[in-house]
Design a protein around this motif. Structure first.
Motif, PDB file in Angstrom:
ATOM      1  N   ILE A 148       0.867  -1.180   0.000  1.00 56.92           N
ATOM      2  CA  ILE A 148       0.000   0.000   0.000  1.00 56.92           C
ATOM      3  C   ILE A 148       0.903   1.229   0.000  1.00 56.92           C
ATOM      4  CG2 ILE A 148      -1.817   1.264   1.223  1.00 56.92           C
ATOM      5  CD1 ILE A 148      -2.621  -1.370   2.540  1.00 56.92           C
ATOM      6  N   PRO A 149       0.793   2.126  -0.988  1.00 57.49           N
ATOM      7  CA  PRO A 149      -0.297   2.296  -1.947  1.00 57.49           C
ATOM      8  C   PRO A 149      -0.072   1.645  -3.316  1.00 57.49           C
ATOM      9  CG  PRO A 149       1.133   4.179  -2.091  1.00 57.49           C
ATOM     10  CD  PRO A 149       1.753   3.266  -1.053  1.00 57.49           C
ATOM     11  N   TRP A 150       1.103   1.020  -3.539  1.00 57.73           N
ATOM     12  CA  TRP A 150       1.500   0.706  -4.913  1.00 57.73           C
ATOM     13  C   TRP A 150       0.672  -0.393  -5.553  1.00 57.73           C
ATOM     14  CZ3 TRP A 150       4.120   4.437  -6.970  1.00 57.73           C
ATOM     15  CH2 TRP A 150       4.874   5.261  -6.133  1.00 57.73           C
ATOM     16  N   LEU A 151       0.068  -1.268  -4.745  1.00 53.22           N
ATOM     17  CA  LEU A 151      -0.828  -2.271  -5.309  1.00 53.22           C
ATOM     18  C   LEU A 151      -1.970  -1.610  -6.077  1.00 53.22           C
ATOM     19  CD1 LEU A 151      -1.886  -5.180  -5.627  1.00 53.22           C
ATOM     20  CD2 LEU A 151      -3.009  -4.917  -3.396  1.00 53.22           C
ATOM     21  N   PHE A 152      -2.447  -0.481  -5.577  1.00 54.27           N
ATOM     22  CA  PHE A 152      -3.557   0.199  -6.244  1.00 54.27           C
ATOM     23  C   PHE A 152      -3.142   0.764  -7.605  1.00 54.27           C
ATOM     24  CE2 PHE A 152      -4.664   0.873  -1.619  1.00 54.27           C
ATOM     25  CZ  PHE A 152      -5.607  -0.146  -1.587  1.00 54.27           C
ATOM     26  N   LEU A 153      -1.900   1.215  -7.716  1.00 54.38           N
ATOM     27  CA  LEU A 153      -1.418   1.693  -9.016  1.00 54.38           C
ATOM     28  C   LEU A 153      -1.247   0.513  -9.968  1.00 54.38           C
ATOM     29  CD1 LEU A 153      -0.562   4.308 -10.466  1.00 54.38           C
ATOM     30  CD2 LEU A 153       1.791   3.764  -9.854  1.00 54.38           C
ATOM     31  N   PHE A 154      -0.752  -0.606  -9.463  1.00 57.17           N
ATOM     32  CA  PHE A 154      -0.627  -1.826 -10.258  1.00 57.17           C
ATOM     33  C   PHE A 154      -2.000  -2.252 -10.785  1.00 57.17           C
ATOM     34  CE2 PHE A 154      -0.583  -6.420 -10.742  1.00 57.17           C
ATOM     35  CZ  PHE A 154       0.627  -6.679 -11.370  1.00 57.17           C
ATOM     36  N   LEU A 155      -3.007  -2.237  -9.918  1.00 53.55           N
ATOM     37  CA  LEU A 155      -4.360  -2.615 -10.332  1.00 53.55           C
ATOM     38  C   LEU A 155      -4.950  -1.613 -11.321  1.00 53.55           C
ATOM     39  CD1 LEU A 155      -5.847  -3.870  -6.940  1.00 53.55           C
ATOM     40  CD2 LEU A 155      -5.044  -5.235  -8.863  1.00 53.55           C
TER      41      LEU A 155
END
Length: 258
Positions: A195-202
């Motif tokens: 978090i937060p980079w998973l959201f950018l990946f998604l």
């Protein structure tokens, strides 16, 4: 096949030259950025610009492009779990190398660990995510990325503006740091938590769901040399820092000896 033929070879039919070109440009930017890092932190050049806001924007553009592009490509990967495990293990190897040989420049939960983790998570939930409308997924994850962007600074907000402060007991140890909650003693020269980079990946994944078929149909061949770099981005990432360091070390040694 010699290097000249390799650099001039065209990608196989299941690759998109545009994606290879974007990835290749990003790799070249990363190499330049890390060369500057080596000059400042390993060779002690007094370059104040490297700590400036424009340099930070440069670094953020590189990592955001990598993570978005990885999410996009995960949408068309047939071996996502295997790919994710490979990237994660390479990140672990880089961490081990810095622990053994460069503890003062420790890399813990770096960008490869993050991307590998995101791929492994995606491998488990892709069928669920494919049921979500793509445009909704893009907007939702961009909002979540913005809202949690500074979670390591103990707040949730609209980009840099705090709205909610988080309790200290969330920020405990290395385990919590992996998820985005580092304690005061945590240190890493390359830190990308889930978090937060998973959201950018998604976000990248849902961009593929929304526009992928159109992007993949773009008939643009790019530049062979840059495409080649893009096709071999992972291998170049694994090797680029030792090569950069060796070149700079040799250069300064020759200058000193002249």
């Amino acid at each position: 096949m010699n290097w000249r033929e390799l650099l001039q070879s065209k990608p196989t039919s299941n690759r998109c030259a545009l994606l290879d070109f974007i990835r290749g440009l990003t790799v070249l930017n990363m190499i330049a950025f890390h060369a500057c890092w080596d000059l400042v932190y390993l060779f002690h050049m007094p370059w104040s610009w490297y700590s400036s806001y424009p340099a930070y924007i440069w670094q953020q553009c590189i990592c955001c492009t990598f993570i978005l592009l990885s999410g996009f490509c995960s949408g068309m990967s047939r071996h996502l779990f295997r790919r994710g495990l490979t990237v994660f293990l390479l990140g672990a190897i880089i961490t081990a190398i810095t622990i053994l040989f460069m503890p003062e420049n420790l890399i813990l939960f770096g960008v490869l660990t993050c991307i590998g983790s995101c791929m492994l998570i995606m491998a488990g939930i892709r069928k669920i995510l494919e049921k979500i409308p793509a445009l909704l997924g893009i907007l939702m994850n961009l909002l979540l990325f913005s809202f949690t962007r500074h979670i390591d600074n103990q707040f949730l907000g609209i980009w840099t503006k705090p709205l909610f402060y988080l309790p200290d007991n969330l920020y405990q140890n290395y385990f919590t740091a992996y998820f985005g909650f580092p304690n005061y003693a945590f240190y890493s020269t390359d830190y990308f938590a889930l978090i937060p980079w998973l959201f950018l990946f998604l976000t990248g994944f849902f961009i593929y769901q929304f526009l992928g078929k159109h992007i993949l149909k773009i008939n643009w061949q790019g530049i062979n040399f840059i495409n080649f770099i893009g096709r071999h981005a992972l291998e170049i990432y694994a090797l680029h820092q030792p090569v950069i360091y060796f070149i700079l070390f040799l250069f300064f040694h020759l200058v000193k000896s002249a």
